[in-house]
Write a protein that holds these residues in place. Structure first.
Motif, mmCIF file in Angstrom:
data_model
loop_
_atom_site.group_PDB
_atom_site.id
_atom_site.type_symbol
_atom_site.label_atom_id
_atom_site.label_comp_id
_atom_site.label_asym_id
_atom_site.label_seq_id
_atom_site.Cartn_x
_atom_site.Cartn_y
_atom_site.Cartn_z
ATOM 1 N N LYS A 2 2.283 5.456 1.258
ATOM 2 C CA LYS A 2 2.526 6.160 0.154
ATOM 3 C C LYS A 2 1.389 6.649 -0.942
ATOM 4 O O LYS A 2 1.209 8.280 -1.013
ATOM 5 N N GLY B 207 1.526 0.427 4.210
ATOM 6 C CA GLY B 207 3.339 0.744 3.180
ATOM 7 C C GLY B 207 2.655 1.886 2.121
ATOM 8 O O GLY B 207 2.953 2.918 1.829
ATOM 9 N N ASP B 208 2.019 1.141 0.889
ATOM 10 C CA ASP B 208 1.843 1.465 0.126
ATOM 11 C C ASP B 208 0.629 1.971 0.446
ATOM 12 O O ASP B 208 0.287 3.263 -0.609
ATOM 13 N N ALA C 292 1.203 -6.096 5.526
ATOM 14 C CA ALA C 292 2.309 -5.403 6.662
ATOM 15 C C ALA C 292 3.145 -4.081 5.003
ATOM 16 O O ALA C 292 2.823 -2.981 4.990
ATOM 17 N N LYS C 293 2.895 -4.961 3.591
ATOM 18 C CA LYS C 293 3.725 -4.209 2.965
ATOM 19 C C LYS C 293 2.134 -3.131 2.005
ATOM 20 O O LYS C 293 2.476 -2.166 1.481
ATOM 21 N N LYS D 279 2.764 9.629 2.781
ATOM 22 C CA LYS D 279 3.853 9.040 4.261
ATOM 23 C C LYS D 279 4.219 8.061 3.998
ATOM 24 O O LYS D 279 3.978 7.073 3.240
ATOM 25 N N ASP D 280 5.604 8.663 4.646
ATOM 26 C CA ASP D 280 6.362 6.788 4.121
ATOM 27 C C ASP D 280 6.124 6.306 5.765
ATOM 28 O O ASP D 280 6.745 6.799 6.843
ATOM 29 N N ILE D 281 5.789 4.755 6.036
ATOM 30 C CA ILE D 281 5.700 4.306 7.216
ATOM 31 C C ILE D 281 6.108 3.672 7.155
ATOM 32 O O ILE D 281 6.455 2.484 6.437
ATOM 33 N N ASP D 282 7.459 3.002 7.718
ATOM 34 C CA ASP D 282 8.427 2.213 8.449
ATOM 35 C C ASP D 282 7.711 0.801 8.996
ATOM 36 O O ASP D 282 7.361 1.164 10.135
ATOM 37 N N VAL D 283 7.364 -0.001 8.634
ATOM 38 C CA VAL D 283 6.878 -0.827 9.308
ATOM 39 C C VAL D 283 7.516 -2.331 9.170
ATOM 40 O O VAL D 283 6.901 -3.485 10.466
ATOM 41 N N SER D 284 8.918 -1.735 9.178
ATOM 42 C CA SER D 284 9.566 -2.833 9.667
ATOM 43 C C SER D 284 9.925 -3.376 11.138
ATOM 44 O O SER D 284 10.470 -4.011 11.969
ATOM 45 N N ARG E 159 0.566 -0.140 17.071
ATOM 46 C CA ARG E 159 1.360 -0.030 16.116
ATOM 47 C C ARG E 159 1.767 -1.881 15.628
ATOM 48 O O ARG E 159 3.620 -2.578 16.447
#
Length: 452
Positions: free
Chosen positions: A382, A378-379, A374-375, A387-392, A354
């Motif tokens: 999804k 996430g795209d 990172a963006k 799936k929604d991955i919180d890469v923050s 991660r």
């Protein structure tokens, strides 16, 4: 008869006019510079023309040296310079004496014969013709009377300046005292932040020191036959010959393309992309031996981030399930080659740990690349997996402790070896001295179409 005698006497006198008599020679010998003083015998009448003429001095000055104004007095009082059309040296000396009326100074001209004494009186006041110079000599009493008021004035000025400077200093001191409280507050904040930073550094988990165990597989030496094959393809006779063709990527490797693996050459896209395809095939052959990885080619990031900015739609079809046979978010690592004009770097999406990594053999840093990836992750999650991955919360790391290049042409080779060792699950146990060997080994693996 008497008249004749008188005329004869006059004629004799006139004839003897140009002849110097003994008396005239003696008078000429004793004649000295007299400054216009008339001798006592000059009032006596004389019937002789020669005697009348001898009373007056010659027009030419008889002195042997030029007489100027006294040197000390002239330097002190700045006497006027003689004009080019002045009367004579004698006249200049008399003009100089007009400026002196008090003290006497005797100047000896130094001749053996007696010379007249020149009396110079230094006056109380002497003013030159030049209006820019004014000299005033006063007596002792007059000096005291004139100096004391000026001294008092200067002392008063000094006191005023001291008083004004003291006032300015007091104002500066007051302003500094008003700022002391602010400075103390800032100093406290600095100390507080430094302690906080040190605590954060101490609380950061230290990397676990793993024993340095270098496997033999990445450094298996080439045989003599393999070296001969590689050197043969580097020769000029195979430049236009297609040496191998990779079927899955449909890339032809000619002798000219393979020339980029020779020493001091820059790697090109064809060699890099073929080698990345071979690494993926190696993982497919032995999935338990290598990590599950995805290897993007050198054109992916150019499509993802173009001149117009981030564009996920441009690469949305690159990772479909039908093309890959797996979902991208199921991989352990995703490798993204980055070409920056004349320099190769590597970005890694480490899904297992991660984090996002950026590796540059010249220790460069570029947060824009990791933010774009990172963006993209996430795209992609999804779009393909829902799936929604919180890469923050993921870490972004610019790896510093890694092998560095020591020249200007091995950046592409370093990038390939970063990918090779990471896909093996190994640390980066190589250096600049291994680059000549890695070039030969990469050429051998491309010619065999098999990465070991």
């Amino acid at each position: 008869m008497g008249a004749v005698a008188i005329n004869r006497k006059r004629t004799e006198d006139s004839l003897n006019f140009n002849q110097q008599s003994p008396s005239s020679q003696a008078s000429k010998k004793k004649r000295r510079f007299s400054f216009g003083i008339v001798s006592p015998d000059s009032n006596k009448p004389s019937s002789s023309t020669i005697s009348r003429i001898s009373r007056y001095p010659d027009a030419k000055a008889p002195l042997r040296r030029e007489i100027h104004a006294p040197s000390r007095a002239s330097l002190r009082y700045a006497l006027p310079k003689p004009k080019p059309n002045d009367y004579s040296f004698k006249r200049r000396a008399f003009d100089a004496l007009r400026f002196f009326t008090k003290d006497k100074e005797i100047i000896d001209l130094g001749d053996e014969e007696e010379e007249p004494e020149i009396e110079i009186e230094i006056g109380k006041e002497a003013v030159c013709e030049d209006s820019s110079v004014e000299v005033v000599d006063c007596d002792v009493d007059e000096k005291e009377e004139n100096v004391e008021p000026s001294m008092l004035d200067s002392m008063s000025l000094v006191r005023q300046e001291a008083a004004s400077s003291l006032e300015a200093y007091k104002k500066l001191l007051q302003s500094a005292e008003r700022r002391n409280s602010k400075l103390e507050a800032l100093g406290f904040e600095i100390l507080f932040n430094e302690k906080r930073l040190s605590q954060l550094r101490q609380s950061r988990p230290k990397p676990v020191d793993k024993p340095l165990k270098v496997p033999d597989e990445p450094f298996i030496p080439l045989t003599e036959e393999e070296e001969a094959e590689v050197y043969n393809t580097f020769s000029g006779k195979n430049r236009r010959k297609v040496l191998v063709t990779h079927a899955n990527s449909n890339i032809d490797i000619t002798g000219e393309v393979l020339q980029c693996l020779t020493p001091s050459a820059w790697l090109n896209d064809e060699v890099i992309n073929v080698y990345l395809e071979l690494l993926k095939e190696r993982e497919t052959r032995e999935p338990k031996k290598y990590l599950k990885c995805h290897f993007f080619n050198t054109f992916f990031y150019k499509k993802l981030v173009s001149d117009s900015g981030y564009n996920y739609k441009a690469v949305r079809r690159w990772t479909t399930q039908r093309k890959l046979g797996y979902a991208l978010i199921d991989c352990d690592m995703i490798f993204v080659p980055i070409h920056r004009g004349v320099h190769w770097t590597l970005a890694v999406i480490n899904i297992r740990d991660r984090k996002f990594l950026y590796l540059d053999s010249l220790n460069g840093v570029d947060s824009k690349i990791l933010n774009a990836l990172a963006k993209y992750l996430g795209d992609e999650a999804k779009e393909k997996s829902g799936k929604d991955i919180d890469v923050s919360s993921w870490d972004m790391e610019f790896v510093e402790d890694l092998p560095q290049q020591q020249n200007g042409y091995d950046c592409g080779m370093f990038m390939l070896k970063y990918i090779d060792f990471f896909s093996r699950g190994l640390g980066l146990y190589f250096s600049q001295e291994h680059m000549p060997y890695f070039r030969l080994r990469t050429a051998k693996e491309i010619l065999r179409l098999r990465a070991d």
